[in-house]
Write an enzyme that holds these catalytic residues in place. Structure first.
Site, PDB file in Angstrom:
ATOM      1  N   ASP A  49       1.124  -0.795  -0.112  1.00 23.39           N
ATOM      2  CA  ASP A  49       0.109   0.156   0.106  1.00 23.39           C
ATOM      3  C   ASP A  49       0.717   1.312  -0.458  1.00 23.39           C
ATOM      4  O   ASP A  49       1.691   1.876   0.811  1.00 23.39           O
ATOM      5  CB  ASP A  49      -0.967   0.282   1.050  1.00 23.39           C
ATOM      6  CG  ASP A  49      -1.853   1.131   1.331  1.00 23.39           C
ATOM      7  OD1 ASP A  49      -2.957   0.754   0.639  1.00 23.39           O
ATOM      8  OD2 ASP A  49      -1.382   2.112   2.634  1.00 23.39           O
ATOM      9  N   TYR A  54       2.792   9.607   0.452  1.00 23.96           N
ATOM     10  CA  TYR A  54       3.822   9.156   1.293  1.00 23.96           C
ATOM     11  C   TYR A  54       5.064   9.440   0.292  1.00 23.96           C
ATOM     12  O   TYR A  54       6.058   8.832   0.621  1.00 23.96           O
ATOM     13  CB  TYR A  54       4.355   7.502   1.091  1.00 23.96           C
ATOM     14  CG  TYR A  54       2.622   6.570   1.663  1.00 23.96           C
ATOM     15  CD1 TYR A  54       1.138   8.220   2.621  1.00 23.96           C
ATOM     16  CD2 TYR A  54       1.855   5.739   1.368  1.00 23.96           C
ATOM     17  CE1 TYR A  54       0.530   7.463   2.953  1.00 23.96           C
ATOM     18  CE2 TYR A  54       1.069   5.949   2.249  1.00 23.96           C
ATOM     19  CZ  TYR A  54      -0.210   6.212   2.859  1.00 23.96           C
ATOM     20  OH  TYR A  54      -1.667   5.896   3.138  1.00 23.96           O
ATOM     21  N   LYS A  79      -3.099   5.783  -4.125  1.00 25.75           N
ATOM     22  CA  LYS A  79      -3.866   6.674  -4.429  1.00 25.75           C
ATOM     23  C   LYS A  79      -4.194   8.330  -4.573  1.00 25.75           C
ATOM     24  O   LYS A  79      -2.964   8.872  -4.448  1.00 25.75           O
ATOM     25  CB  LYS A  79      -4.258   6.913  -2.353  1.00 25.75           C
ATOM     26  CG  LYS A  79      -4.426   5.704  -1.788  1.00 25.75           C
ATOM     27  CD  LYS A  79      -4.000   5.580  -0.225  1.00 25.75           C
ATOM     28  CE  LYS A  79      -3.924   4.516   1.039  1.00 25.75           C
ATOM     29  NZ  LYS A  79      -2.320   4.249   0.716  1.00 25.75           N
ATOM     30  N   HIS A 112      -7.783   9.489  -2.015  1.00 25.92           N
ATOM     31  CA  HIS A 112      -6.955   9.746  -0.772  1.00 25.92           C
ATOM     32  C   HIS A 112      -8.201   9.845   0.627  1.00 25.92           C
ATOM     33  O   HIS A 112      -8.243   9.490   1.556  1.00 25.92           O
ATOM     34  CB  HIS A 112      -5.977   9.802  -0.851  1.00 25.92           C
ATOM     35  CG  HIS A 112      -5.226   9.245   0.401  1.00 25.92           C
ATOM     36  ND1 HIS A 112      -3.580   9.690   0.793  1.00 25.92           N
ATOM     37  CD2 HIS A 112      -5.492   9.056   1.719  1.00 25.92           C
ATOM     38  CE1 HIS A 112      -3.140   9.038   1.050  1.00 25.92           C
ATOM     39  NE2 HIS A 112      -3.855   8.843   2.319  1.00 25.92           N
TER      40      HIS A 112
HETATM   41  N1  NAP Z   1      -5.857   5.479   3.801  1.00 24.97           N
HETATM   42  C1  NAP Z   1      -5.309   6.309   4.641  1.00 24.97           C
HETATM   43  O1  NAP Z   1      -5.515   7.760   4.502  1.00 24.97           O
HETATM   44  C2  NAP Z   1      -3.874   6.212   5.289  1.00 24.97           C
HETATM   45  C3  NAP Z   1      -3.571   6.697   6.659  1.00 24.97           C
HETATM   46  C4  NAP Z   1      -3.015   6.539   7.322  1.00 24.97           C
HETATM   47  C5  NAP Z   1      -2.109   5.568   6.795  1.00 24.97           C
HETATM   48  N2  NAP Z   1      -2.688   4.147   5.866  1.00 24.97           N
HETATM   49  C6  NAP Z   1      -1.929   3.339   5.186  1.00 24.97           C
HETATM   50  O2  NAP Z   1      -1.949   2.066   6.498  1.00 24.97           O
HETATM   51  C7  NAP Z   1      -1.340   1.330   7.094  1.00 24.97           C
HETATM   52  C8  NAP Z   1      -0.678   1.169   7.981  1.00 24.97           C
HETATM   53  O3  NAP Z   1      -0.650   2.395   9.327  1.00 24.97           O
HETATM   54  P1  NAP Z   1      -0.132   2.870  10.121  1.00 24.97           P
HETATM   55  O4  NAP Z   1       1.549   3.083   9.149  1.00 24.97           O
HETATM   56  O5  NAP Z   1      -0.909   4.354  10.421  1.00 24.97           O
HETATM   57  O6  NAP Z   1       0.173   2.442  11.950  1.00 24.97           O
HETATM   58  P2  NAP Z   1       0.078   0.620  12.249  1.00 24.97           P
HETATM   59  O7  NAP Z   1       0.434  -0.183  10.884  1.00 24.97           O
HETATM   60  O8  NAP Z   1      -1.396   0.275  12.936  1.00 24.97           O
HETATM   61  O9  NAP Z   1       1.193   1.644  12.821  1.00 24.97           O
HETATM   62  C9  NAP Z   1       2.504   0.913  12.474  1.00 24.97           C
HETATM   63  C10 NAP Z   1       3.460   1.439  13.745  1.00 24.97           C
HETATM   64  O10 NAP Z   1       3.245   0.168  14.192  1.00 24.97           O
HETATM   65  C11 NAP Z   1       4.664  -0.114  14.569  1.00 24.97           C
HETATM   66  N3  NAP Z   1       4.467  -1.559  14.123  1.00 24.97           N
HETATM   67  C12 NAP Z   1       4.783  -2.151  13.458  1.00 24.97           C
HETATM   68  N4  NAP Z   1       4.034  -3.911  13.682  1.00 24.97           N
HETATM   69  C13 NAP Z   1       4.544  -4.022  15.036  1.00 24.97           C
HETATM   70  C14 NAP Z   1       4.478  -4.795  15.454  1.00 24.97           C
HETATM   71  N5  NAP Z   1       4.160  -6.046  15.289  1.00 24.97           N
HETATM   72  N6  NAP Z   1       4.801  -4.760  17.307  1.00 24.97           N
HETATM   73  C15 NAP Z   1       4.500  -3.684  17.727  1.00 24.97           C
HETATM   74  N7  NAP Z   1       4.480  -2.477  17.021  1.00 24.97           N
HETATM   75  C16 NAP Z   1       4.482  -2.300  15.890  1.00 24.97           C
HETATM   76  C17 NAP Z   1       5.468   0.598  13.490  1.00 24.97           C
HETATM   77  O11 NAP Z   1       6.940   0.407  13.814  1.00 24.97           O
HETATM   78  P3  NAP Z   1       7.863   0.222  13.102  1.00 24.97           P
HETATM   79  O12 NAP Z   1       8.079   0.372  11.852  1.00 24.97           O
HETATM   80  O13 NAP Z   1       9.338   0.443  13.627  1.00 24.97           O
HETATM   81  O14 NAP Z   1       8.273  -1.140  13.015  1.00 24.97           O
HETATM   82  C18 NAP Z   1       4.853   2.091  13.446  1.00 24.97           C
HETATM   83  O15 NAP Z   1       5.302   2.948  14.669  1.00 24.97           O
HETATM   84  C19 NAP Z   1       0.152   2.514   6.265  1.00 24.97           C
HETATM   85  O16 NAP Z   1       1.015   2.931   6.588  1.00 24.97           O
HETATM   86  C20 NAP Z   1      -0.879   3.521   5.038  1.00 24.97           C
HETATM   87  O17 NAP Z   1      -0.029   2.198   4.239  1.00 24.97           O
HETATM   88  C21 NAP Z   1      -3.534   4.905   5.373  1.00 24.97           C
END
Ligand code: NAP
Length: 276
Positions: A49, A54, A79, A112
């Site tokens: 994704d 990004y 997006k 988005h």
């Molecule tokens: N459509 C939208 O508006 C929107 C908005 C936000 C995000 N997104 C998408 O959704 C994806 C995921 O959301 P997100 O990045 O916001 O948050 P997330 O996936 O909930 O969390 C990512 C965070 O959690 C940590 N992490 C990952 N695996 C872990 C584990 N097994 N145990 C503990 N901590 C862990 C990561 O740290 P490390 O990297 O240091 O391991 C990072 O700091 C994004 O990357 C993006 O592609 C979309």
């Protein structure tokens, strides 16, 4: 390859999308995103994704194009950013994304955020893009029910996906039910509450019971609600951890405990206040 990463959901136009993918928000373009995507592909992830916002489409595309995999083996979402919304601007932005990815098509192209006054024209552009075959599926992100209703009025194509903030503190049951009724697949972003999932005592208790980590419990809970997940991590061991969610099933009573954690708490912006 970790068992389960090959499992897919079938979108409303027949396109198949893996249930577990990798998010890339906040991973800088260049070596960092390249290393992450490369490790993810090695582990067996086939769903990445990304987004114009990004700034890492070039690196994501490079790794996939340079890999031994066929293009069809990997599902890529990108997006359209808010400042590119509108009929004409959307085509330009889409072309630029394909250029950066260095690909002929994306698997899924999403609006988005729902920016007021621009939803219908933008969606018409995505419908035209879809007709050219350069996006295998089109969808939206962060759409509330009223945004979806506005879009569906007069739309030729029902979005294949709505990617929304989704985790135990924000489970958006109403949006999910609306999407289910209209055959729109929900994809959950920030499924780990940006890492804060490890601090919740109820999740920790359930994780001990199953011999799984808090992250695995949260991801499994989402999957059992038919939500596709795209957790982000730059660490190889966590990429493995987040993929190992297909060898156990949460019992109904534990699903209910996690459901009850919903406090409507967002970590991202509210979709009704898009001023960016
Ligand atoms: N459509 C939208 O508006 C929107 C908005 C936000 C995000 N997104 C998408 O959704 C994806 C995921 O959301 P997100 O990045 O916001 O948050 P997330 O996936 O909930 O969390 C990512 C965070 O959690 C940590 N992490 C990952 N695996 C872990 C584990 N097994 N145990 C503990 N901590 C862990 C990561 O740290 P490390 O990297 O240091 O391991 C990072 O700091 C994004 O990357 C993006 O592609 C979309």
């Amino acid at each position: 390859m970790i068992n389960g990463l090959e499992r897919t959901t079938t979108l409303n136009n027949g396109t198949k999308m893996p249930w577990v993918g990798v998010g890339t928000f906040k991973i800088p373009d260049g070596p960092e995103v390249e290393k992450t995507v490369s490790s993810a592909l090695d582990i067996g992830y086939r769903h990445i994704d990304t987004a114009t916002y990004y700034g890492n489409e070039r690196g994501v595309g490079k790794v996939i194009n340079d890999s031994m995999l066929e293009r069809d083996d990997v599902f890529i979402t990108t997006k359209l950013w808010t400042t590119d919304m509108g009929f004409d601007k959307a085509f330009k932005a889409f072309d630029q994304s394909l250029d950066l990815l260095d690909m002929d098509y994306v698997d899924l192209y999403l609006v988005h955020w729902p920016k007021k006054g621009l939803i219908k024209d933008t969606w018409s552009a995505l419908e035209r893009i879809y007709e050219t075959g350069r996006a295998r599926a089109i969808g939206v992100s962060n759409f509330q029910i009223h945004h979806l209703e506005e879009l569906l009025e007069g739309a030729d194509i029902v979005p294949a996906v709505n990617q929304i903030e989704y985790h135990p503190y924000l489970n958006q049951r109403d949006v999910r039910e609306f999407c289910e009724e209209h055959k729109i697949q929900v994809v959950g972003w920030s499924p780990l509450i940006r890492g804060k999932i490890v601090n919740n005592p109820s999740i920790s208790a359930i994780s001990k019971k199953y011999g799984k980590t808090p992250a695995q419990i949260a991801l499994r809970w989402a999957l059992q609600h038919d939500v596709v997940v795209i957790p982000k991590t730059v660490h190889e061991e966590r990429l493995r951890e987040n993929a190992n969610v297909f060898d156990f099933v949460l019992a109904d009573e534990d699903m209910e405990i996690i459901d009850a954690l919903d406090g409507g708490t967002r970590i991202g912006p509210h979709p009704d206040h898009v001023d960016f």
